[in-house]
Design an enzyme around this catalytic site. Structure first.
Site, PDB file in Angstrom:
ATOM      1  N   LYS A 138       0.838  -1.200   0.000  1.00  0.00           N
ATOM      2  CA  LYS A 138       0.000   0.000   0.000  1.00  0.00           C
ATOM      3  C   LYS A 138       0.874   1.251   0.000  1.00  0.00           C
ATOM      4  O   LYS A 138       1.838   1.317  -0.743  1.00  0.00           O
ATOM      5  CB  LYS A 138      -0.963  -0.057   1.182  1.00  0.00           C
ATOM      6  CG  LYS A 138      -1.936  -1.255   1.077  1.00  0.00           C
ATOM      7  CD  LYS A 138      -3.014  -1.239   2.140  1.00  0.00           C
ATOM      8  CE  LYS A 138      -3.978  -2.397   1.952  1.00  0.00           C
ATOM      9  NZ  LYS A 138      -5.085  -2.371   2.951  1.00  0.00           N
ATOM     10  N   HIS A 139       0.542   2.253   0.801  1.00  0.00           N
ATOM     11  CA  HIS A 139       1.318   3.490   0.797  1.00  0.00           C
ATOM     12  C   HIS A 139       2.546   3.371   1.709  1.00  0.00           C
ATOM     13  O   HIS A 139       2.465   2.813   2.805  1.00  0.00           O
ATOM     14  CB  HIS A 139       0.462   4.666   1.282  1.00  0.00           C
ATOM     15  CG  HIS A 139      -0.544   5.134   0.289  1.00  0.00           C
ATOM     16  ND1 HIS A 139      -1.829   4.641   0.241  1.00  0.00           N
ATOM     17  CD2 HIS A 139      -0.450   6.046  -0.719  1.00  0.00           C
ATOM     18  CE1 HIS A 139      -2.495   5.227  -0.733  1.00  0.00           C
ATOM     19  NE2 HIS A 139      -1.686   6.090  -1.338  1.00  0.00           N
ATOM     20  N   TYR A 187       6.315   5.705   2.863  1.00  0.00           N
ATOM     21  CA  TYR A 187       7.070   6.961   2.829  1.00  0.00           C
ATOM     22  C   TYR A 187       8.535   6.649   2.609  1.00  0.00           C
ATOM     23  O   TYR A 187       9.066   5.680   3.166  1.00  0.00           O
ATOM     24  CB  TYR A 187       6.911   7.717   4.151  1.00  0.00           C
ATOM     25  CG  TYR A 187       7.919   8.836   4.332  1.00  0.00           C
ATOM     26  CD1 TYR A 187       7.761  10.051   3.657  1.00  0.00           C
ATOM     27  CD2 TYR A 187       9.047   8.671   5.135  1.00  0.00           C
ATOM     28  CE1 TYR A 187       8.690  11.071   3.799  1.00  0.00           C
ATOM     29  CE2 TYR A 187       9.977   9.684   5.288  1.00  0.00           C
ATOM     30  CZ  TYR A 187       9.798  10.880   4.609  1.00  0.00           C
ATOM     31  OH  TYR A 187      10.735  11.888   4.741  1.00  0.00           O
ATOM     32  N   HIS A 188       9.197   7.446   1.776  1.00  0.00           N
ATOM     33  CA  HIS A 188      10.649   7.397   1.649  1.00  0.00           C
ATOM     34  C   HIS A 188      11.192   8.795   1.900  1.00  0.00           C
ATOM     35  O   HIS A 188      10.559   9.796   1.515  1.00  0.00           O
ATOM     36  CB  HIS A 188      11.078   6.937   0.254  1.00  0.00           C
ATOM     37  CG  HIS A 188      10.722   5.518  -0.051  1.00  0.00           C
ATOM     38  ND1 HIS A 188      10.913   4.494   0.838  1.00  0.00           N
ATOM     39  CD2 HIS A 188      10.206   4.950  -1.182  1.00  0.00           C
ATOM     40  CE1 HIS A 188      10.515   3.355   0.295  1.00  0.00           C
ATOM     41  NE2 HIS A 188      10.081   3.605  -0.925  1.00  0.00           N
ATOM     42  N   ALA A 222       9.948  -1.770   6.011  1.00  0.00           N
ATOM     43  CA  ALA A 222       8.869  -2.146   5.081  1.00  0.00           C
ATOM     44  C   ALA A 222       9.456  -2.910   3.911  1.00  0.00           C
ATOM     45  O   ALA A 222      10.605  -2.690   3.521  1.00  0.00           O
ATOM     46  CB  ALA A 222       8.142  -0.895   4.586  1.00  0.00           C
ATOM     47  N   GLY A 256      12.065  -3.507  -3.302  1.00  0.00           N
ATOM     48  CA  GLY A 256      12.783  -4.206  -2.254  1.00  0.00           C
ATOM     49  C   GLY A 256      12.349  -3.855  -0.861  1.00  0.00           C
ATOM     50  O   GLY A 256      11.220  -4.159  -0.464  1.00  0.00           O
ATOM     51  N   CYS A 272       1.593   1.417   4.978  1.00  0.00           N
ATOM     52  CA  CYS A 272       1.294   0.046   4.564  1.00  0.00           C
ATOM     53  C   CYS A 272      -0.120  -0.380   4.932  1.00  0.00           C
ATOM     54  O   CYS A 272      -0.437  -1.567   4.966  1.00  0.00           O
ATOM     55  CB  CYS A 272       2.308  -0.940   5.143  1.00  0.00           C
ATOM     56  SG  CYS A 272       4.006  -0.583   4.657  1.00  0.00           S
TER      57      CYS A 272
END
Length: 217
Positions: free
Chosen positions: A74-75, A77-78, A142, A155, A173
């Site tokens: 799902k969603h 963040y990086h 994640a 990854g 997520c």
């Protein structure tokens, strides 16, 4: 078996450029014109939406750029302070078992965290790695992969010392558990330390995945 190329990218890597580079490398791996690659990067702040993302999980869509991506999940963040590891492997010759591949990535993260005295663990029915904090269980890494013609890409992402408030713009997520970082729980805040731990534990993970032996968690 020849180990993959290991590359640590300096600075912040543009996300769209990284995806384009991965897709080109995946095609080359499949064609036999390039070798496998483990690519360690750090991105500027952004959100990504995986194939299972739902709009309701994007709480603040204007905080950072949002990229639709073909990886599972799902969603996420990086951003700076987070080590993103892109894993481009030829699963066609290493064993066509995606479930076992994801489990191997989780075990790899757990082994790398253990090098620095942090106990990571998996939670049944969920993907990723969690750890116990004074406030309760929190997610520290994640995992989201994609496989094309039996070559993997995308990854995992380990929170070293990111701005944890940036996760507030999404439901990470799609899960209710909070996220944490190594720095937040008193661990290392240096990406180089985790890079070294990942390198130290990588060969064992790869051998176990390729042969089908279970590392355990």
């Amino acid at each position: 078996m020849i180990l993959p190329e290991w590359r640590v990218e300096p600075g912040l890597t543009d996300y769209a450029a990284a995806v384009a580079a991965m897709e080109a490398r995946v095609a080359a791996i499949h064609a036999g014109t390039a070798g496998e690659l483990i690519w360690l990067v750090e991105h500027p702040p952004l959100y990504t939406a995986g194939t299972s993302a739902v709009p309701a999980d994007l709480l603040r869509p204007h905080d950072f750029p949002v990229f639709a991506t073909g990886r599972g999940g799902k969603h996420t963040y990086h951003g700076p302070g987070q080590r993103v590891v892109y894993v481009l492997l030829d699963l066609g010759r290493r064993g066509r078992d995606i479930r076992r591949f994801v489990a191997a990535l989780e075990n790899w993260v757990i082994a790398a965290l253990a090098v620095h005295g942090v106990a990571g663990r998996v939670i049944a029915g969920k993907v990723g790695v969690w750890t116990d904090t004074p406030a309760g269980t929190a997610k520290i890494a994640a995992i989201g992969v994609r496989v094309r013609r039996w070559v993997s890409y995308h990854g995992l992402a380990i929170n070293i010392d990111p701005d944890l408030t940036h996760f507030g713009g999404i439901v990470p997520c799609g899960l209710p558990e909070p996220v944490t970082s190594l720095a937040a729980i008193g661990g290392t805040s240096r990406l180089a330390d985790i890079d070294a731990a990942l390198a130290e534990t990588f060969a064992t993970m790869l051998a176990d995945f390729t042969t089908g032996r279970d590392q355990g968690t």
